[in-house]
Design a protein around this motif. Sequence first.
Motif, short mmCIF file in Angstrom:
data_model
loop_
_atom_site.label_atom_id
_atom_site.label_comp_id
_atom_site.label_asym_id
_atom_site.label_seq_id
_atom_site.Cartn_x
_atom_site.Cartn_y
_atom_site.Cartn_z
N ALA A 1 0.60 13.23 -15.03
CA ALA A 1 0.90 12.30 -13.51
C ALA A 1 -0.44 12.07 -12.85
O ALA A 1 -0.81 11.06 -12.17
N GLY A 2 -1.21 13.32 -12.75
CA GLY A 2 -2.51 13.14 -12.05
C GLY A 2 -3.45 11.98 -12.81
O GLY A 2 -3.87 11.16 -11.97
N PRO A 3 -3.80 12.04 -14.06
CA PRO A 3 -4.74 10.95 -14.50
C PRO A 3 -4.16 9.68 -14.50
O PRO A 3 -4.67 8.83 -13.99
N SER A 4 -2.77 9.44 -14.67
CA SER A 4 -2.05 8.42 -14.28
C SER A 4 -2.12 7.57 -12.85
O SER A 4 -2.69 6.44 -12.86
N ARG A 5 -2.10 8.53 -12.01
CA ARG A 5 -2.34 8.23 -10.67
C ARG A 5 -3.68 7.67 -10.25
O ARG A 5 -3.92 6.68 -9.63
N ARG A 6 -4.76 8.75 -11.00
CA ARG A 6 -6.16 8.17 -10.57
C ARG A 6 -6.42 6.86 -11.08
O ARG A 6 -7.16 6.09 -10.50
N ILE B 1 -7.57 1.04 -10.21
CA ILE B 1 -7.29 -0.46 -10.24
C ILE B 1 -7.07 -1.08 -8.92
O ILE B 1 -7.23 -2.06 -8.44
N GLY B 2 -6.02 -0.41 -8.49
CA GLY B 2 -5.34 -1.17 -7.42
C GLY B 2 -5.37 -0.62 -5.87
O GLY B 2 -5.16 -1.14 -4.72
N LEU C 1 11.23 -0.43 -30.27
CA LEU C 1 12.44 -0.41 -29.75
C LEU C 1 13.22 1.08 -29.61
O LEU C 1 13.94 1.35 -28.71
N VAL C 2 12.93 1.91 -30.60
CA VAL C 2 13.54 3.18 -30.48
C VAL C 2 12.91 3.95 -29.45
O VAL C 2 13.56 4.70 -28.79
N ALA C 3 11.60 3.79 -29.33
CA ALA C 3 10.87 4.54 -28.39
C ALA C 3 11.19 4.28 -26.75
O ALA C 3 11.52 4.86 -25.89
N LEU C 4 11.60 2.87 -26.79
CA LEU C 4 12.11 2.41 -25.50
C LEU C 4 13.71 2.87 -25.21
O LEU C 4 13.72 3.37 -24.00
N SER C 5 14.49 3.09 -26.07
CA SER C 5 15.68 3.64 -25.89
C SER C 5 15.48 5.25 -25.59
O SER C 5 16.42 5.67 -25.12
N LYS C 6 14.43 5.63 -26.16
CA LYS C 6 14.20 6.96 -25.68
C LYS C 6 13.55 7.33 -24.27
O LYS C 6 13.28 8.42 -24.15
N GLY C 7 13.46 6.19 -23.56
CA GLY C 7 13.11 6.24 -22.17
C GLY C 7 11.35 6.46 -22.05
O GLY C 7 10.91 6.77 -20.99
N LYS C 8 10.76 5.84 -23.02
CA LYS C 8 9.30 5.85 -23.21
C LYS C 8 8.79 4.63 -23.27
O LYS C 8 8.41 3.79 -23.96
N THR C 9 8.93 3.98 -21.90
CA THR C 9 8.60 2.59 -21.44
C THR C 9 7.19 2.22 -21.85
O THR C 9 6.81 1.20 -22.60
N ARG C 10 6.20 3.10 -21.34
CA ARG C 10 4.84 2.58 -21.58
C ARG C 10 4.33 2.81 -23.23
O ARG C 10 3.60 2.14 -23.62
N THR C 11 4.84 3.87 -23.85
CA THR C 11 4.81 4.05 -25.06
C THR C 11 5.34 3.08 -25.81
O THR C 11 4.48 2.52 -27.01
N TRP D 1 0.83 -1.30 -0.06
CA TRP D 1 0.04 -0.13 0.05
C TRP D 1 0.76 1.27 -0.02
O TRP D 1 0.56 2.14 0.66
N THR D 2 2.15 1.14 -0.71
CA THR D 2 2.96 2.40 -0.70
C THR D 2 2.92 2.93 -2.27
O THR D 2 2.45 2.21 -3.22
N GLU D 3 3.68 3.94 -2.56
CA GLU D 3 4.04 4.44 -3.74
C GLU D 3 4.66 3.24 -4.71
O GLU D 3 4.32 3.07 -5.57
N ALA D 4 5.44 2.34 -4.01
CA ALA D 4 6.45 1.47 -4.62
C ALA D 4 5.46 0.55 -5.02
O ALA D 4 5.84 -0.34 -5.85
N GLY D 5 4.30 0.19 -4.28
CA GLY D 5 3.44 -0.78 -4.69
C GLY D 5 2.54 -0.84 -5.75
O GLY D 5 2.05 -1.57 -6.44
N ARG D 6 2.79 0.46 -6.58
CA ARG D 6 1.86 0.68 -7.56
C ARG D 6 2.64 -0.13 -8.82
O ARG D 6 2.01 -0.36 -9.71
N GLN D 7 3.90 -0.54 -8.66
CA GLN D 7 4.62 -1.31 -9.67
C GLN D 7 4.05 -2.75 -10.09
O GLN D 7 3.88 -3.06 -11.17
N SER D 8 3.22 -2.97 -8.86
CA SER D 8 2.65 -4.38 -9.08
C SER D 8 1.52 -4.31 -10.18
O SER D 8 1.21 -5.13 -11.24
N VAL D 9 0.56 -3.07 -9.99
CA VAL D 9 -0.46 -2.68 -10.96
C VAL D 9 0.01 -2.51 -12.60
O VAL D 9 -0.52 -3.25 -13.20
#
Length: 255
Positions: free
Chosen positions: A229-234, A239-240, A167-177, A111-119
């Motif tokens: 950041a706000g919409p992503s957190r909500r 979900i979690g 792969l190019v997007a990943l190398s640019k630091g855009k993991t979710r994209t 139930w911490t911020e780090a726990g968001r990684q599970s979701v």
Amino acid sequence: MGHWLYRNIIEPGKLPLLLALASFVLTFVITRVIVRLIRAGKGPFGNVKAGGLHIHHVVPGVLLMVVGGFGAVSSSRYGFGAYLSAVLFGIGAGLVLDEFALVLHLDDVYWTEAGRQSVEVVVVTAALVGLVLGGFAPFGVNDLTDQELQDRGGVILTVAVNFLFALVALSKGKTRTAVFGVIVPFIALIGALRLARPGSPWAKRLYRRRPHARARARLRAYRHDRRWAGPSRRFQDWIGGKPDDELTRPVTGRR
């Protein structure tokens, strides 16, 4: 629908994968509902303990994954054994990845911020398995017409090119994209064309002697994070569940 299900799921032997994915998603949803009820003090549910030791659900999850995994490799893609093993593996994976953050940090961070990684891991896993399941070039499909072969070849080529953009997007630091760009066309292309995030391998290598590009990348990243950041957190909270305030979170006991 029945014809599509047979040609793309049953005939190429993907029914166990469908059962595993359905079990995985359903287990995660049910587990989150139960855990949130326990957290709120509602319902007949409670923590599982043995001799005063809190048994996290990652423990039965690992056992189910072991049983389902060995059952799957010891059976064919067809038959009750394969289907049962797939369901057991999906349930186990749902329980394990629901507590992925605990395994990663070796600490009770549910139930911490780090726990968001599970979701995040659960969402990405379900999306990737769904991509494999819904692929339009399944192995084992027989008697394809020339038009079907041409259509499937075009899809394979499109996916391959899209994967390179991802792969190019990943190398640019855009993991979710990059991850969702493999699934949704053009998302990876957009991520590949836009500026890299500061600190990404692309930025470190290609923006090293371009101060203007570095400044633009930092400004774009700041604006993007402030906007999303706000919409992503909500969305993650929906979900979690919302994490506890670090100042009020109890030292022991997560629920």
